[in-house]
Design an enzyme around this catalytic site. Sequence first.
Site, PDB file in Angstrom:
ATOM      1  N   ASP A 143       0.838  -1.207   0.000  1.00  0.00           N
ATOM      2  CA  ASP A 143       0.000   0.000   0.000  1.00  0.00           C
ATOM      3  C   ASP A 143       0.874   1.259   0.000  1.00  0.00           C
ATOM      4  O   ASP A 143       0.546   2.254  -0.662  1.00  0.00           O
ATOM      5  CB  ASP A 143      -0.911   0.007   1.223  1.00  0.00           C
ATOM      6  CG  ASP A 143      -2.043  -1.000   1.106  1.00  0.00           C
ATOM      7  OD1 ASP A 143      -2.242  -1.554   0.005  1.00  0.00           O
ATOM      8  OD2 ASP A 143      -2.730  -1.236   2.123  1.00  0.00           O
ATOM      9  N   GLU A 145      -2.210  -2.551  -9.146  1.00  0.00           N
ATOM     10  CA  GLU A 145      -0.978  -1.796  -9.391  1.00  0.00           C
ATOM     11  C   GLU A 145      -1.020  -1.040 -10.706  1.00  0.00           C
ATOM     12  O   GLU A 145       0.001  -0.551 -11.195  1.00  0.00           O
ATOM     13  CB  GLU A 145       0.222  -2.745  -9.385  1.00  0.00           C
ATOM     14  CG  GLU A 145       0.358  -3.663 -10.584  1.00  0.00           C
ATOM     15  CD  GLU A 145      -0.489  -4.918 -10.500  1.00  0.00           C
ATOM     16  OE1 GLU A 145      -0.176  -5.880 -11.235  1.00  0.00           O
ATOM     17  OE2 GLU A 145      -1.454  -4.958  -9.718  1.00  0.00           O
TER      18      GLU A 145
END
Length: 210
Positions: free
Chosen positions: A96, A123
Amino acid sequence: FEGQATPGGNAWLTGTVQDITERKQTEEQLASYRAALETQVRMDPLTLVANRRALDEALASECKRALRGGAPLALLMIDVDHFKAYNDHYGHQAGDYVLQRVGQLLAQAGRRPLDMAVRLGGEEFAVLLYDISLDEAQQRAESLCAALEQLQIAHEASTTAAVVTLSVGVACLQPQPVGALTQLYERADRALYVAKGAGRNRFSYFTPDL
């Protein structure tokens, strides 16, 4: 207010005074709350950049604007290289953090009001650039790759580099009345596929032979 005359000629009034201040404050609070909700549904909560819905809306409006003004649009499609391996090795909290840093870099890459940084999911990111040449878009992509690499975020599980890197696909087109949105997505995504196939940690731009 109501008025009525008495038999003796005198008049009297009755009325109700309503304080609208509280009602107005309530309406303003509700309007602010609605605006906040509208912002939230168009924002990725982790990275605080725009989400896919916001990009779709922006592309629709900016293609119309670009068509009227004759200005090109560029789209950068971006992947964090070997992100699943990063998560498996360092954990999701560290993952994160990487996504947040990438979001910050992309937000900084949008140098003009109409530019937009976007998290598409996982991503995958994108940057929409308005009125920019292909050469300038490539320079922006190269700068993004270099900026993340310079952060030196260790990635021991990567087969590309010892640090976290990006792959970027670049597409630029003059919007057409039909199919511009699909073309821009497809071209940028195809260029990203080439960048990843060439070893990652680089950018590639769309050409017809792709």
